[in-house]
Design a protein around this motif. Sequence first.
Motif, PDB file in Angstrom:
ATOM      1  N   VAL A   8       0.840  -1.193   0.000  1.00 48.05           N
ATOM      2  CA  VAL A   8       0.000   0.000   0.000  1.00 48.05           C
ATOM      3  C   VAL A   8       0.877   1.246   0.000  1.00 48.05           C
ATOM      4  N   ASP A   9       0.544   2.191  -0.870  1.00 44.53           N
ATOM      5  CA  ASP A   9       1.127   3.539  -0.767  1.00 44.53           C
ATOM      6  C   ASP A   9       0.198   4.325   0.141  1.00 44.53           C
ATOM      7  N   SER A  10       0.627   4.524   1.380  1.00 46.57           N
ATOM      8  CA  SER A  10      -0.260   5.094   2.389  1.00 46.57           C
ATOM      9  C   SER A  10      -0.365   6.612   2.334  1.00 46.57           C
ATOM     10  N   HIS A  11       0.330   7.261   1.377  1.00 48.23           N
ATOM     11  CA  HIS A  11       0.262   8.721   1.317  1.00 48.23           C
ATOM     12  C   HIS A  11       0.771   9.195  -0.038  1.00 48.23           C
ATOM     13  N   CYS A  12      -0.148   9.673  -0.883  1.00 49.28           N
ATOM     14  CA  CYS A  12       0.243  10.258  -2.169  1.00 49.28           C
ATOM     15  C   CYS A  12      -0.748  11.359  -2.524  1.00 49.28           C
ATOM     16  N   HIS A  13      -0.348  12.186  -3.487  1.00 52.16           N
ATOM     17  CA  HIS A  13      -1.142  13.362  -3.862  1.00 52.16           C
ATOM     18  C   HIS A  13      -1.528  13.232  -5.341  1.00 52.16           C
ATOM     19  N   LEU A  14      -2.519  12.409  -5.617  1.00 53.63           N
ATOM     20  CA  LEU A  14      -2.906  12.136  -6.992  1.00 53.63           C
ATOM     21  C   LEU A  14      -3.549  13.326  -7.684  1.00 53.63           C
ATOM     22  N   ASN A  15      -3.975  14.332  -6.917  1.00 53.17           N
ATOM     23  CA  ASN A  15      -4.586  15.505  -7.548  1.00 53.17           C
ATOM     24  C   ASN A  15      -3.573  16.601  -7.848  1.00 53.17           C
ATOM     25  N   TYR A  16      -2.316  16.402  -7.473  1.00 59.64           N
ATOM     26  CA  TYR A  16      -1.301  17.404  -7.779  1.00 59.64           C
ATOM     27  C   TYR A  16      -0.940  17.318  -9.261  1.00 59.64           C
ATOM     28  N   LYS A  17      -0.543  18.443  -9.832  1.00 54.53           N
ATOM     29  CA  LYS A  17      -0.392  18.583 -11.275  1.00 54.53           C
ATOM     30  C   LYS A  17       0.456  17.473 -11.904  1.00 54.53           C
ATOM     31  N   ILE A 180       7.136   5.726   6.489  1.00 55.39           N
ATOM     32  CA  ILE A 180       8.453   6.033   5.947  1.00 55.39           C
ATOM     33  C   ILE A 180       8.343   6.276   4.439  1.00 55.39           C
ATOM     34  N   SER A 181       8.958   7.353   3.992  1.00 54.27           N
ATOM     35  CA  SER A 181       8.951   7.737   2.577  1.00 54.27           C
ATOM     36  C   SER A 181      10.308   7.450   1.943  1.00 54.27           C
ATOM     37  N   GLY A 182      10.451   7.877   0.695  1.00 46.68           N
ATOM     38  CA  GLY A 182      11.697   7.682  -0.035  1.00 46.68           C
ATOM     39  C   GLY A 182      12.893   8.386   0.559  1.00 46.68           C
ATOM     40  N   ILE A 183      12.669   9.339   1.457  1.00 49.97           N
ATOM     41  CA  ILE A 183      13.793  10.022   2.102  1.00 49.97           C
ATOM     42  C   ILE A 183      14.720   9.017   2.775  1.00 49.97           C
ATOM     43  N   ALA A 184      14.157   7.935   3.281  1.00 48.57           N
ATOM     44  CA  ALA A 184      14.970   6.934   3.980  1.00 48.57           C
ATOM     45  C   ALA A 184      16.040   6.315   3.081  1.00 48.57           C
ATOM     46  N   LEU A 204       4.514   0.158  11.490  1.00 44.34           N
ATOM     47  CA  LEU A 204       5.214   0.740  10.355  1.00 44.34           C
ATOM     48  C   LEU A 204       4.338   0.767   9.103  1.00 44.34           C
ATOM     49  N   LEU A 205       4.358   1.904   8.401  1.00 43.35           N
ATOM     50  CA  LEU A 205       3.754   2.034   7.080  1.00 43.35           C
ATOM     51  C   LEU A 205       4.815   2.550   6.114  1.00 43.35           C
ATOM     52  N   VAL A 206       4.536   2.424   4.823  1.00 43.49           N
ATOM     53  CA  VAL A 206       5.407   3.005   3.792  1.00 43.49           C
ATOM     54  C   VAL A 206       4.561   3.857   2.863  1.00 43.49           C
ATOM     55  N   GLU A 207       5.216   4.818   2.233  1.00 45.38           N
ATOM     56  CA  GLU A 207       4.506   5.787   1.385  1.00 45.38           C
ATOM     57  C   GLU A 207       5.459   6.379   0.369  1.00 45.38           C
ATOM     58  N   THR A 208       4.872   7.126  -0.582  1.00 48.32           N
ATOM     59  CA  THR A 208       5.700   7.884  -1.530  1.00 48.32           C
ATOM     60  C   THR A 208       5.683   9.379  -1.252  1.00 48.32           C
ATOM     61  N   ASP A 209       4.565   9.917  -0.793  1.00 48.35           N
ATOM     62  CA  ASP A 209       4.339  11.371  -0.771  1.00 48.35           C
ATOM     63  C   ASP A 209       4.427  11.932  -2.186  1.00 48.35           C
ATOM     64  N   ALA A 210       4.168  11.071  -3.181  1.00 48.15           N
ATOM     65  CA  ALA A 210       4.209  11.486  -4.587  1.00 48.15           C
ATOM     66  C   ALA A 210       3.312  12.700  -4.812  1.00 48.15           C
ATOM     67  N   PRO A 211       3.764  13.628  -5.651  1.00 47.58           N
ATOM     68  CA  PRO A 211       4.878  13.574  -6.605  1.00 47.58           C
ATOM     69  C   PRO A 211       6.233  14.020  -6.042  1.00 47.58           C
ATOM     70  N   PHE A 212       6.369  14.052  -4.739  1.00 47.80           N
ATOM     71  CA  PHE A 212       7.615  14.509  -4.119  1.00 47.80           C
ATOM     72  C   PHE A 212       8.474  13.323  -3.690  1.00 47.80           C
ATOM     73  N   GLU A 224       5.995   8.803  -8.078  1.00 45.59           N
ATOM     74  CA  GLU A 224       4.650   8.284  -8.295  1.00 45.59           C
ATOM     75  C   GLU A 224       4.448   7.043  -7.438  1.00 45.59           C
ATOM     76  N   PRO A 225       3.197   6.634  -7.233  1.00 47.35           N
ATOM     77  CA  PRO A 225       2.924   5.554  -6.281  1.00 47.35           C
ATOM     78  C   PRO A 225       3.685   4.262  -6.536  1.00 47.35           C
ATOM     79  N   ALA A 226       3.999   3.946  -7.780  1.00 46.76           N
ATOM     80  CA  ALA A 226       4.738   2.711  -8.067  1.00 46.76           C
ATOM     81  C   ALA A 226       6.060   2.649  -7.317  1.00 46.76           C
ATOM     82  N   TYR A 227       6.637   3.823  -7.034  1.00 42.11           N
ATOM     83  CA  TYR A 227       7.968   3.855  -6.432  1.00 42.11           C
ATOM     84  C   TYR A 227       7.968   3.474  -4.956  1.00 42.11           C
ATOM     85  N   VAL A 228       6.805   3.287  -4.372  1.00 43.77           N
ATOM     86  CA  VAL A 228       6.767   2.825  -2.974  1.00 43.77           C
ATOM     87  C   VAL A 228       7.444   1.459  -2.849  1.00 43.77           C
ATOM     88  N   MET A 229       7.475   0.703  -3.928  1.00 43.15           N
ATOM     89  CA  MET A 229       8.137  -0.601  -3.893  1.00 43.15           C
ATOM     90  C   MET A 229       9.625  -0.451  -3.599  1.00 43.15           C
TER      91      MET A 229
END
Length: 271
Positions: A8-17, A180-184, A204-212, A224-229
């Motif tokens: 699961v990507d527990s945090h993303c911003h799909l409405n951001y440009k 935890i996001s990609g910053i890790a 523990l959860l994981v996320e992207t915070d996409a598009p960031f 993007e959410p795929a990168y949570v992997m």
Amino acid sequence: MAEFGYIVDSHCHLNYKQLREDEAGAVARARAAGVGCMLAINTKLREFNEIRAIAETYHDVYGTVGIHPHEAENEPDVAVAALVERAQHPKIVGIGETGLDYYYDNAPRDMQQVNFRAHIAAARETGLPVIIHTRDADEDCVAILREEMAKGPFKGVIHCFTASQMLADAVLEMGLYISISGIATFNSAKDLQATVKTIPLDRLLVETDAPFLAPVPHRGKPCEPAYVMDTARFVADLKGISFEELQEATTANFFALFDKATPPEAAKDAA
């Protein structure tokens, strides 16, 4: 524990440009990568209808309602009732993101604190978890969480965790989760990596915070959410466990915390 063959990507911003321009493509690429569910986060109440529409479009996307601390001055005096009302929608499963950001100080700190407390009150009233953003505000964040928890329990998660071991220990003691996001994955994130090793797997959860915050090896690209992997694989290695164990635990944790959400295979069967 249930068997989950996805993450699961527990945090993303799909409405951001950067994502909205290819929203369907981003969702499809996430599914192809093994992401079974995504949580689209609301940061401005005036954009809530966008989040709701995205969540309604995809069986494996849920949404939240909230006002980011950066927006606390632009959308002041948020009424708890306004959050609670929007949270009645069946695909809205969390309150936030909210919290404190003293790094940018895009809104006065007192307004951020009022905004934060309103979201916690809405989380307490609805029973939904609060999604917390905190940056350079550890002491005030912990103080507010403890004060509010004393008024009555609520669920929540510190998203995109980059804070101190002190904050991690404090929120875990209060029964909250840490995402935890990609910053890790960044070479510069040694202190964060050390803290990640101390977080219990059942919190523990994981996320992207996409598009960031695209993780290694995607740095420099819109996330993007795929990168949570990639983040999940890194965190698994960091904790000395298999990817499958990390996947299973973080997916189960997501549905335990966001218990209004239905695992996507069940949601699809019911559609």
